[in-house]
Design a protein around this motif. Structure first.
Motif, PDB file in Angstrom:
ATOM      1  N   MET A  91     -31.515  10.057  46.222  1.00 46.92           N
ATOM      2  CA  MET A  91     -31.417   9.976  45.218  1.00 46.92           C
ATOM      3  C   MET A  91     -31.988  11.386  44.386  1.00 46.92           C
ATOM      4  N   HIS A  92     -33.089  11.957  45.052  1.00 44.02           N
ATOM      5  CA  HIS A  92     -33.535  13.077  44.582  1.00 44.02           C
ATOM      6  C   HIS A  92     -32.279  14.517  44.314  1.00 44.02           C
ATOM      7  N   SER A  93     -31.939  14.296  45.711  1.00 45.33           N
ATOM      8  CA  SER A  93     -31.084  15.352  45.731  1.00 45.33           C
ATOM      9  C   SER A  93     -29.496  15.382  44.964  1.00 45.33           C
ATOM     10  N   MET A  94     -29.334  13.891  44.537  1.00 42.48           N
ATOM     11  CA  MET A  94     -28.156  14.080  43.834  1.00 42.48           C
ATOM     12  C   MET A  94     -28.224  14.469  42.406  1.00 42.48           C
ATOM     13  N   THR A  95     -29.495  14.753  41.897  1.00 42.52           N
ATOM     14  CA  THR A  95     -29.431  15.359  40.705  1.00 42.52           C
ATOM     15  C   THR A  95     -29.111  17.002  40.652  1.00 42.52           C
ATOM     16  N   VAL A  97     -26.991  17.982  43.004  1.00 41.26           N
ATOM     17  CA  VAL A  97     -25.491  17.857  43.300  1.00 41.26           C
ATOM     18  C   VAL A  97     -24.862  18.068  41.861  1.00 41.26           C
ATOM     19  N   PHE A  98     -25.370  17.163  41.007  1.00 41.34           N
ATOM     20  CA  PHE A  98     -24.896  16.819  39.712  1.00 41.34           C
ATOM     21  C   PHE A  98     -24.977  18.145  38.809  1.00 41.34           C
ATOM     22  N   SER A  99     -26.111  18.953  38.986  1.00 43.09           N
ATOM     23  CA  SER A  99     -26.095  20.083  38.169  1.00 43.09           C
ATOM     24  C   SER A  99     -24.969  20.976  38.566  1.00 43.09           C
ATOM     25  N   HIS A 100     -24.481  20.969  39.955  1.00 42.93           N
ATOM     26  CA  HIS A 100     -23.454  21.743  40.132  1.00 42.93           C
ATOM     27  C   HIS A 100     -22.241  21.122  39.845  1.00 42.93           C
ATOM     28  N   VAL A 101     -21.855  19.954  39.784  1.00 44.37           N
ATOM     29  CA  VAL A 101     -20.770  19.231  39.050  1.00 44.37           C
ATOM     30  C   VAL A 101     -20.733  19.814  37.708  1.00 44.37           C
ATOM     31  N   ILE A 102     -21.618  19.726  36.928  1.00 44.59           N
ATOM     32  CA  ILE A 102     -21.478  20.021  35.551  1.00 44.59           C
ATOM     33  C   ILE A 102     -21.200  21.466  35.290  1.00 44.59           C
ATOM     34  N   TYR A 103     -21.893  22.375  36.058  1.00 43.47           N
ATOM     35  CA  TYR A 103     -21.786  23.788  36.074  1.00 43.47           C
ATOM     36  C   TYR A 103     -20.352  24.019  36.315  1.00 43.47           C
ATOM     37  N   ASP A 104     -19.698  23.365  37.354  1.00 46.37           N
ATOM     38  CA  ASP A 104     -18.265  23.842  37.822  1.00 46.37           C
ATOM     39  C   ASP A 104     -17.394  23.118  36.753  1.00 46.37           C
ATOM     40  N   SER A 105     -17.614  21.760  36.466  1.00 51.69           N
ATOM     41  CA  SER A 105     -16.603  21.223  35.474  1.00 51.69           C
ATOM     42  C   SER A 105     -16.734  21.708  34.160  1.00 51.69           C
ATOM     43  N   LEU A 106     -17.669  22.432  33.686  1.00 53.77           N
ATOM     44  CA  LEU A 106     -17.347  23.046  32.149  1.00 53.77           C
ATOM     45  C   LEU A 106     -17.090  24.506  32.377  1.00 53.77           C
ATOM     46  N   GLU A 113     -26.244  30.274  40.991  1.00 58.35           N
ATOM     47  CA  GLU A 113     -25.757  29.056  41.496  1.00 58.35           C
ATOM     48  C   GLU A 113     -26.786  28.599  42.668  1.00 58.35           C
ATOM     49  N   ASP A 114     -27.244  29.303  43.257  1.00 62.05           N
ATOM     50  CA  ASP A 114     -28.231  28.851  44.505  1.00 62.05           C
ATOM     51  C   ASP A 114     -29.750  28.275  43.835  1.00 62.05           C
ATOM     52  N   LYS A 115     -29.913  28.432  42.668  1.00 65.29           N
ATOM     53  CA  LYS A 115     -30.978  28.116  42.087  1.00 65.29           C
ATOM     54  C   LYS A 115     -30.897  27.080  40.853  1.00 65.29           C
ATOM     55  N   LEU A 116     -29.628  26.315  40.879  1.00 64.63           N
ATOM     56  CA  LEU A 116     -29.256  25.360  39.916  1.00 64.63           C
ATOM     57  C   LEU A 116     -30.131  24.115  40.140  1.00 64.63           C
ATOM     58  N   ASN A 117     -30.516  23.448  38.938  1.00 64.47           N
ATOM     59  CA  ASN A 117     -31.028  21.930  38.900  1.00 64.47           C
ATOM     60  C   ASN A 117     -30.794  21.321  37.551  1.00 64.47           C
ATOM     61  N   LEU A 118     -30.904  20.332  37.630  1.00 70.11           N
ATOM     62  CA  LEU A 118     -30.381  19.546  36.323  1.00 70.11           C
ATOM     63  C   LEU A 118     -31.137  20.019  35.006  1.00 70.11           C
TER      64      LEU A 118
END
Length: 225
Positions: A91-95, A97-106, A113-118
């Motif tokens: 559950m913690h790692s999912m946040t 992953v979501f940071s990458h999904v948002i970054y890529d989606s927008l 990118e290696d240091k992205l977090n929510l």
């Protein structure tokens, strides 16, 4: 998720969709993994204790005794704790992953990118429903406890657990595995039953799904799906 992939391709092209797809699939896989650990933790003590939870003397005898019933209890405790902790890490790692999904989606840029977090991504989002939802998740007490629990266990020491039996009748949970009180940086956390933690993770899972839906909202205005 299918709509999100369509929106990314329409908004930014196939190469950007290919970049985002791995992280989108990872969200789906992690949700499945979280569900597995949740169910395994819930069922760990089946057939270990008396059917009636108020038979606390029998519960205590199982915990303190010897023989087959005690052996089953110790194995169940290990299984329960292991799956609760595994759930926490997923559950913690999912946040992240979501940071990458948002970054890529927008199709954002300018961040490492290696240091992205929510938290980092939230500071670079335009005002709107998506930013509001990210800020909400980061401010939830369920997420705050999860973040402290995982980081303490990962970097410093394991948060100790104990199987607690309440003989006073004052606790809403007659008996169960409990995380002891601990401190992470400046945050102090009171003891918490693993059962309550599982409820928190179910709530947080729903929040993650709502967060994902807001990515679609952010991309949707110029497209009719």
């Amino acid at each position: 998720m299918r709509e999100l992939e369509s929106l990314i391709e329409k908004s930014h092209g196939t190469p950007q969709l290919e970049k985002a797809a791995a992280h989108i699939r990872s969200v789906a896989r992690k949700l499945e993994s979280a569900g597995y650990h949740y169910q395994m933790a819930l069922g760990a003590f089946e057939n270990v204790f008396p059917v009636q939870n108020d038979e606390l003397i029998s519960v205590a005898n199982t915990i303190l005794g010897v023989g087959e019933s005690s052996r089953k209890y110790r194995f169940a405790t290990l299984a329960h704790e292991s799956n609760v902790i595994a759930l926490a890490h997923v559950m913690h790692s999912m946040t992240d992953v979501f940071s990458h999904v948002i970054y890529d989606s927008l199709n954002l840029s300018g961040l490492h990118e290696d240091k992205l977090n929510l938290s980092i991504v939230s500071k670079n989002l335009p005002a709107g429903e998506l930013k509001d939802r990210v800020v909400r998740v980061l401010g939830l007490q369920q997420y705050n406890y999860l973040n402290s629990l995982v980081n303490t266990s990962k970097h410093i020491q394991l948060v100790e657990t104990v199987y607690s039996v309440d003989m006073t009748g004052e606790s809403k949970i007659p008996h169960g595995l409990k995380f002891k009180a601990f401190k992470y940086k400046t945050e102090s956390h009171a003891e918490k039953y693993a059962q309550d933690f599982l409820v928190d993770m179910k709530t947080l899972s729903s929040e993650y799904v709502l967060l994902g839906s807001k990515i679609n909202v952010q991309l949707r205005p110029s497209w009719k799906i």
